[in-house]
Design a protein around this motif. Structure first.
Motif, PDB file in Angstrom:
ATOM      1  N   LEU A  60     156.328 133.334 -79.941  1.00  0.00           N
ATOM      2  CA  LEU A  60     155.213 133.860 -81.126  1.00  0.00           C
ATOM      3  C   LEU A  60     154.209 134.254 -80.822  1.00  0.00           C
ATOM      4  O   LEU A  60     153.122 133.755 -80.131  1.00  0.00           O
ATOM      5  CB  LEU A  60     154.632 132.952 -82.234  1.00  0.00           C
ATOM      6  CG  LEU A  60     155.771 131.973 -82.950  1.00  0.00           C
ATOM      7  CD1 LEU A  60     155.742 131.383 -83.726  1.00  0.00           C
ATOM      8  CD2 LEU A  60     156.091 132.697 -84.023  1.00  0.00           C
ATOM      9  N   LYS A  61     153.288 135.210 -80.872  1.00  0.00           N
ATOM     10  CA  LYS A  61     152.036 136.466 -80.020  1.00  0.00           C
ATOM     11  C   LYS A  61     150.798 135.713 -81.013  1.00  0.00           C
ATOM     12  O   LYS A  61     150.809 135.910 -82.467  1.00  0.00           O
ATOM     13  CB  LYS A  61     151.687 137.695 -79.989  1.00  0.00           C
ATOM     14  CG  LYS A  61     150.975 138.173 -79.733  1.00  0.00           C
ATOM     15  CD  LYS A  61     150.873 138.251 -77.910  1.00  0.00           C
ATOM     16  CE  LYS A  61     149.809 139.565 -77.218  1.00  0.00           C
ATOM     17  NZ  LYS A  61     149.056 138.855 -76.030  1.00  0.00           N
ATOM     18  N   ASP A  62     149.652 134.903 -80.433  1.00  0.00           N
ATOM     19  CA  ASP A  62     148.960 133.832 -81.155  1.00  0.00           C
ATOM     20  C   ASP A  62     147.957 134.805 -81.000  1.00  0.00           C
ATOM     21  O   ASP A  62     146.432 134.999 -80.634  1.00  0.00           O
ATOM     22  CB  ASP A  62     148.919 132.693 -80.874  1.00  0.00           C
ATOM     23  CG  ASP A  62     147.875 131.646 -81.698  1.00  0.00           C
ATOM     24  OD1 ASP A  62     147.338 132.542 -82.479  1.00  0.00           O
ATOM     25  OD2 ASP A  62     147.314 131.125 -81.332  1.00  0.00           O
ATOM     26  N   GLU A  63     147.492 135.922 -82.112  1.00  0.00           N
ATOM     27  CA  GLU A  63     146.565 136.438 -82.458  1.00  0.00           C
ATOM     28  C   GLU A  63     145.684 135.858 -83.266  1.00  0.00           C
ATOM     29  O   GLU A  63     144.437 136.363 -83.762  1.00  0.00           O
ATOM     30  CB  GLU A  63     147.041 137.869 -83.141  1.00  0.00           C
ATOM     31  CG  GLU A  63     148.095 138.510 -82.637  1.00  0.00           C
ATOM     32  CD  GLU A  63     147.473 139.701 -81.672  1.00  0.00           C
ATOM     33  OE1 GLU A  63     146.780 140.402 -81.861  1.00  0.00           O
ATOM     34  OE2 GLU A  63     147.628 139.541 -80.312  1.00  0.00           O
ATOM     35  N   SER A  64     145.794 134.661 -83.839  1.00  0.00           N
ATOM     36  CA  SER A  64     144.891 134.421 -84.489  1.00  0.00           C
ATOM     37  C   SER A  64     143.240 133.290 -83.276  1.00  0.00           C
ATOM     38  O   SER A  64     142.282 133.228 -84.320  1.00  0.00           O
ATOM     39  CB  SER A  64     145.332 132.627 -84.575  1.00  0.00           C
ATOM     40  OG  SER A  64     145.486 131.510 -84.174  1.00  0.00           O
ATOM     41  N   THR A  65     143.422 133.842 -82.050  1.00  0.00           N
ATOM     42  CA  THR A  65     142.854 133.401 -81.437  1.00  0.00           C
ATOM     43  C   THR A  65     141.711 134.044 -81.050  1.00  0.00           C
ATOM     44  O   THR A  65     140.936 134.397 -80.361  1.00  0.00           O
ATOM     45  CB  THR A  65     143.063 132.933 -80.079  1.00  0.00           C
ATOM     46  OG1 THR A  65     144.317 134.137 -79.596  1.00  0.00           O
ATOM     47  CG2 THR A  65     144.120 132.087 -80.141  1.00  0.00           C
ATOM     48  N   HIS A  66     142.461 136.005 -80.977  1.00  0.00           N
ATOM     49  CA  HIS A  66     140.763 136.728 -81.513  1.00  0.00           C
ATOM     50  C   HIS A  66     139.457 136.225 -81.787  1.00  0.00           C
ATOM     51  O   HIS A  66     139.428 135.116 -82.476  1.00  0.00           O
ATOM     52  CB  HIS A  66     141.287 137.787 -82.592  1.00  0.00           C
ATOM     53  CG  HIS A  66     142.102 138.938 -81.542  1.00  0.00           C
ATOM     54  ND1 HIS A  66     141.987 139.088 -80.542  1.00  0.00           N
ATOM     55  CD2 HIS A  66     143.536 138.966 -81.795  1.00  0.00           C
ATOM     56  CE1 HIS A  66     143.247 140.438 -80.233  1.00  0.00           C
ATOM     57  NE2 HIS A  66     143.919 140.000 -80.697  1.00  0.00           N
ATOM     58  N   TRP A 202     164.371 141.538 -79.632  1.00  0.00           N
ATOM     59  CA  TRP A 202     164.008 142.350 -81.017  1.00  0.00           C
ATOM     60  C   TRP A 202     162.268 141.352 -81.167  1.00  0.00           C
ATOM     61  O   TRP A 202     162.143 140.724 -80.797  1.00  0.00           O
ATOM     62  CB  TRP A 202     164.661 141.541 -81.857  1.00  0.00           C
ATOM     63  CG  TRP A 202     166.251 141.648 -82.933  1.00  0.00           C
ATOM     64  CD1 TRP A 202     166.878 141.221 -82.518  1.00  0.00           C
ATOM     65  CD2 TRP A 202     166.318 143.144 -83.598  1.00  0.00           C
ATOM     66  NE1 TRP A 202     168.414 142.397 -82.688  1.00  0.00           N
ATOM     67  CE2 TRP A 202     167.525 143.159 -83.848  1.00  0.00           C
ATOM     68  CE3 TRP A 202     165.201 143.718 -84.141  1.00  0.00           C
ATOM     69  CZ2 TRP A 202     168.682 143.648 -84.808  1.00  0.00           C
ATOM     70  CZ3 TRP A 202     166.025 144.787 -85.412  1.00  0.00           C
ATOM     71  CH2 TRP A 202     167.214 144.633 -85.454  1.00  0.00           C
ATOM     72  N   ILE A 203     161.604 142.137 -82.019  1.00  0.00           N
ATOM     73  CA  ILE A 203     160.261 142.714 -81.694  1.00  0.00           C
ATOM     74  C   ILE A 203     160.183 141.975 -83.602  1.00  0.00           C
ATOM     75  O   ILE A 203     160.621 143.444 -83.924  1.00  0.00           O
ATOM     76  CB  ILE A 203     159.998 142.785 -81.303  1.00  0.00           C
ATOM     77  CG1 ILE A 203     159.096 142.866 -79.942  1.00  0.00           C
ATOM     78  CG2 ILE A 203     157.862 142.681 -81.769  1.00  0.00           C
ATOM     79  CD1 ILE A 203     158.585 144.216 -79.377  1.00  0.00           C
ATOM     80  N   VAL A 204     159.505 141.497 -84.423  1.00  0.00           N
ATOM     81  CA  VAL A 204     160.102 141.328 -85.497  1.00  0.00           C
ATOM     82  C   VAL A 204     158.221 141.401 -86.024  1.00  0.00           C
ATOM     83  O   VAL A 204     157.325 140.329 -85.709  1.00  0.00           O
ATOM     84  CB  VAL A 204     160.234 139.594 -86.172  1.00  0.00           C
ATOM     85  CG1 VAL A 204     160.041 139.839 -87.366  1.00  0.00           C
ATOM     86  CG2 VAL A 204     161.473 139.744 -85.951  1.00  0.00           C
ATOM     87  N   SER A 311     162.566 135.855 -90.375  1.00  0.00           N
ATOM     88  CA  SER A 311     162.922 136.740 -90.229  1.00  0.00           C
ATOM     89  C   SER A 311     163.457 136.567 -88.989  1.00  0.00           C
ATOM     90  O   SER A 311     164.532 137.048 -88.081  1.00  0.00           O
ATOM     91  CB  SER A 311     162.112 137.990 -90.363  1.00  0.00           C
ATOM     92  OG  SER A 311     162.289 138.209 -92.103  1.00  0.00           O
ATOM     93  N   ALA A 312     162.600 136.402 -87.906  1.00  0.00           N
ATOM     94  CA  ALA A 312     162.708 136.106 -86.195  1.00  0.00           C
ATOM     95  C   ALA A 312     163.914 134.984 -86.609  1.00  0.00           C
ATOM     96  O   ALA A 312     164.696 135.147 -85.793  1.00  0.00           O
ATOM     97  CB  ALA A 312     161.393 135.513 -85.416  1.00  0.00           C
ATOM     98  N   LEU A 313     163.947 134.144 -87.356  1.00  0.00           N
ATOM     99  CA  LEU A 313     164.687 132.452 -87.227  1.00  0.00           C
ATOM    100  C   LEU A 313     166.707 133.833 -87.934  1.00  0.00           C
ATOM    101  O   LEU A 313     167.429 133.384 -87.231  1.00  0.00           O
ATOM    102  CB  LEU A 313     164.268 131.570 -88.256  1.00  0.00           C
ATOM    103  CG  LEU A 313     163.061 130.555 -87.544  1.00  0.00           C
ATOM    104  CD1 LEU A 313     162.729 129.865 -88.852  1.00  0.00           C
ATOM    105  CD2 LEU A 313     163.941 129.935 -86.383  1.00  0.00           C
ATOM    106  N   SER A 327     165.858 137.650 -75.836  1.00  0.00           N
ATOM    107  CA  SER A 327     164.651 136.701 -76.231  1.00  0.00           C
ATOM    108  C   SER A 327     164.479 137.397 -77.832  1.00  0.00           C
ATOM    109  O   SER A 327     164.487 138.488 -78.178  1.00  0.00           O
ATOM    110  CB  SER A 327     163.490 136.530 -75.394  1.00  0.00           C
ATOM    111  OG  SER A 327     162.849 138.134 -74.954  1.00  0.00           O
ATOM    112  N   VAL A 328     163.202 136.673 -78.470  1.00  0.00           N
ATOM    113  CA  VAL A 328     162.510 137.050 -79.427  1.00  0.00           C
ATOM    114  C   VAL A 328     161.117 136.839 -79.976  1.00  0.00           C
ATOM    115  O   VAL A 328     160.575 135.875 -79.608  1.00  0.00           O
ATOM    116  CB  VAL A 328     163.346 136.846 -81.313  1.00  0.00           C
ATOM    117  CG1 VAL A 328     163.543 137.182 -82.538  1.00  0.00           C
ATOM    118  CG2 VAL A 328     165.014 137.051 -80.830  1.00  0.00           C
ATOM    119  N   VAL A 329     160.255 137.828 -80.398  1.00  0.00           N
ATOM    120  CA  VAL A 329     158.984 137.898 -80.605  1.00  0.00           C
ATOM    121  C   VAL A 329     158.806 137.751 -82.104  1.00  0.00           C
ATOM    122  O   VAL A 329     159.060 139.425 -82.632  1.00  0.00           O
ATOM    123  CB  VAL A 329     158.265 138.223 -79.478  1.00  0.00           C
ATOM    124  CG1 VAL A 329     156.876 138.391 -79.643  1.00  0.00           C
ATOM    125  CG2 VAL A 329     159.136 138.873 -78.072  1.00  0.00           C
TER     126      VAL A 329
END
Length: 374
Positions: A60-66, A202-204, A311-313, A327-329
Motif C-alpha cells: 500500500l503506497k501511503d499517500e496520507s503522509t504528504h 497489478w497496480i490498483v 479490489s486488490a484483495l 506482487s500487487v500494489v
C-alpha cells in the motif's frame, strides 16, 4: 481589457504579461511550490500481511503522509505549477476549485503558500474535518446541495471574481508528468526495486479525476512494463459503466458516498483506454476493507482506500486460485481521521443502510484460505 483567458474564463487580464513585478511574483511562486516538493520526503510503501506460503506480496503506497495528508497533494502541486506557468494564476486573484474535499485541502495549502485567495466548491455532505482543514489553510468553503452543480458554480465564481477555475477534472491528467519526474508511478517502482517481485502484476487505483490511474497506466506503457492497471469504482459513479460500454456520456444521478472518488459524469481526465480492468465495489465492501486495514496494520484510512483494497484483495485471491506468485500494489489515499463520523461510525452506517458484516467475514475467509467467497 476584457478577453477570454486560456482557462476559458472571461475576465480582466493584464495587457503586458512581461511586467517585471508580475514576472518577479511568478518566479517566486513557482520556486515556493517546487521547494515544497524538494523538502518533502517520498511517501512510504507499506506491506499488508498475507500468508508467506502464497508467494504474493501486497503493498500500500501511503499517500496520507504528504504535508496535506492525501494523494491529492501531488495533484495540487502539479495543478498549481501548470496554472502558474500557463499564466492563469495571477497575484491577488482567487483560485476556485470544484472538489469533494481532499484536493481542496491541498490546493488551499498551495494557495496560502503563494499568497492568493482560495475558494472550494464542495457538496454539503463533505466531511466536517475536510472543511476545517480547508479553512485552516486559509481557504473558504462554498457548499452546494447538488454535487452535480460544483462545476458550473465554480466557473461562475471564477468569472464573477476575475479568478481562475482550476478544474482538476479536466487538467489532472495533463498537468502531471506521466513519463517520470518523481510521479507516483516512478516512486512505486523505485521503492519496489529491492523486493522479491519488483515489477508488480497489478497496480490498483481509484478514480476521482482519473489523473492517478492515467499517470500510472501511461508510465507502465512508456516504460514497457508488464504490469496491469485496475481501477476500482464505488457505487453511484459512472466510470465503470462508461468504461464497460464505451459511452463517454455515461452519468449517475447520485453523488458517491465514498468521498474523493466516483463521479456523476465521465470526467475529461479519466482515460478509459489506458486502463486494463475495472471493478465495481459495493460501498459496504469499501468500509469493511478499510476497517480490515486498521486491524491488519493499525492505520485508519479513508473510504477510497477501502475501495482499492477490496479490489486488490480480490486480485490476490484470483492469483492464489491460479497458483500465481507476484506482487500487487494499491494506495492509501488519505488518513481515516477525516472520516471518524462516517466510515468509522456504526451510526452513519445504519443511517446509510450499509451492512459491512458479510464483507468483513469474506475478508477473514480470504486471509485464512486464499479464496474470496462469492
Amino acid at each position: 481589457m476584457e478577453r477570454l483567458g486560456g482557462d476559458g474564463v472571461l475576465g480582466t487580464v493584464d495587457a503586458d504579461r512581461s511586467d517585471p513585478a508580475y514576472r518577479a511574483w511568478l518566479k517566486d511562486a513557482v520556486r515556493k511550490v517546487q521547494a515544497d516538493a524538494n523538502r518533502s520526503a517520498d511517501t512510504h510503501l507499506l506491506r499488508y500481511p498475507l500468508p508467506e506460503q502464497w508467494g504474493i506480496d501486497l503493498y500500500l503506497k501511503d499517500e496520507s503522509t504528504h504535508p496535506t495528508g492525501s494523494l491529492k497533494h501531488r495533484l495540487a502541486r502539479s495543478l498549481f505549477l501548470y496554472g502558474l506557468c500557463n499564466g492563469w494564476i495571477r497575484p491577488d486573484r482567487p483560485v476556485i476549485e470544484a472538489s469533494s474535499g481532499s484536493t481542496a485541502v491541498s490546493e488551499a495549502y498551495f494557495a496560502q503558500l503563494i499568497g492568493v485567495p482560495f475558494i472550494a466548491v464542495m457538496p454539503r455532505t463533505t466531511s466536517r474535518e475536510k472543511t476545517r482543514l480547508i479553512e485552516f489553510h486559509g481557504g473558504r468553503c462554498h457548499l452546494v446541495e447538488d454535487p452535480r452543480t460544483v462545476y458550473e458554480v465554480s466557473a461562475a465564481l471564477a468569472a464573477d471574481s476575475g479568478g481562475h477555475y482550476m478544474d482538476q477534472f479536466t487538467y489532472a491528467e495533463r498537468a502531471t508528468d506521466w513519463r517520470g519526474n518523481n510521479n507516483i508511478a516512478e516512486s512505486i517502482y523505485t521503492q519496489l526495486r529491492m523486493e522479491r517481485y519488483p515489477e508488480p502484476a497489478w497496480i490498483v487505483a481509484t478514480a476521482g479525476t482519473g489523473g492517478t490511474s492515467a499517470t500510472i497506466a501511461r508510465y507502465v506503457r512508456y516504460m514497457q512494463l508488464d504490469t496491469r492497471v485496475c481501477v476500482a469504482d464505488p457505487e453511484n459513479s459512472c466510470f465503470f459503466e462508461g468504461w464497460t460500454t464505451g459511452d463517454p456520456g455515461a452519468s449517475s444521478d447520485h453523488g458517491s458516498r465514498i468521498e474523493g472518488i466516483g463521479r456523476p459524469r465521465m470526467e475529461p481526465s479519466f482515460v478509459p483506454g489506458a486502463i486494463d480492468r475495472m471493478m465495481k465495489v459495493p460501498d459496504a465492501a469499501s468500509v469493511a476493507a478499510v476497517r480490515a486495514l486498521e486491524r491488519a496494520i493499525g492505520r485508519k484510512a479513508g473510504g477510497s482506500t477501502g475501495t482499492g483494497l477490496w479490489s486488490a484483495l480480490k486480485i490476490v485471491s484470483e492469483m492464489v486460485g491460479e497458483g500465481r506468485t507476484g506482487s500487487v500494489v494499491s494506495l492509501i489515499c488519505d488518513a481515516g481521521d477525516r472520516y471518524l463520523d462516517k466510515y468509522y461510525s456504526d451510526r452513519w452506517l445504519a443511517e446509510q443502510g450499509l451492512d459491512i458484516e458479510p464483507y468483513s467475514a469474506a475478508i477473514d475467509v480470504l486471509l485464512a484460505t486464499g479464496a474470496l467467497p462469492d
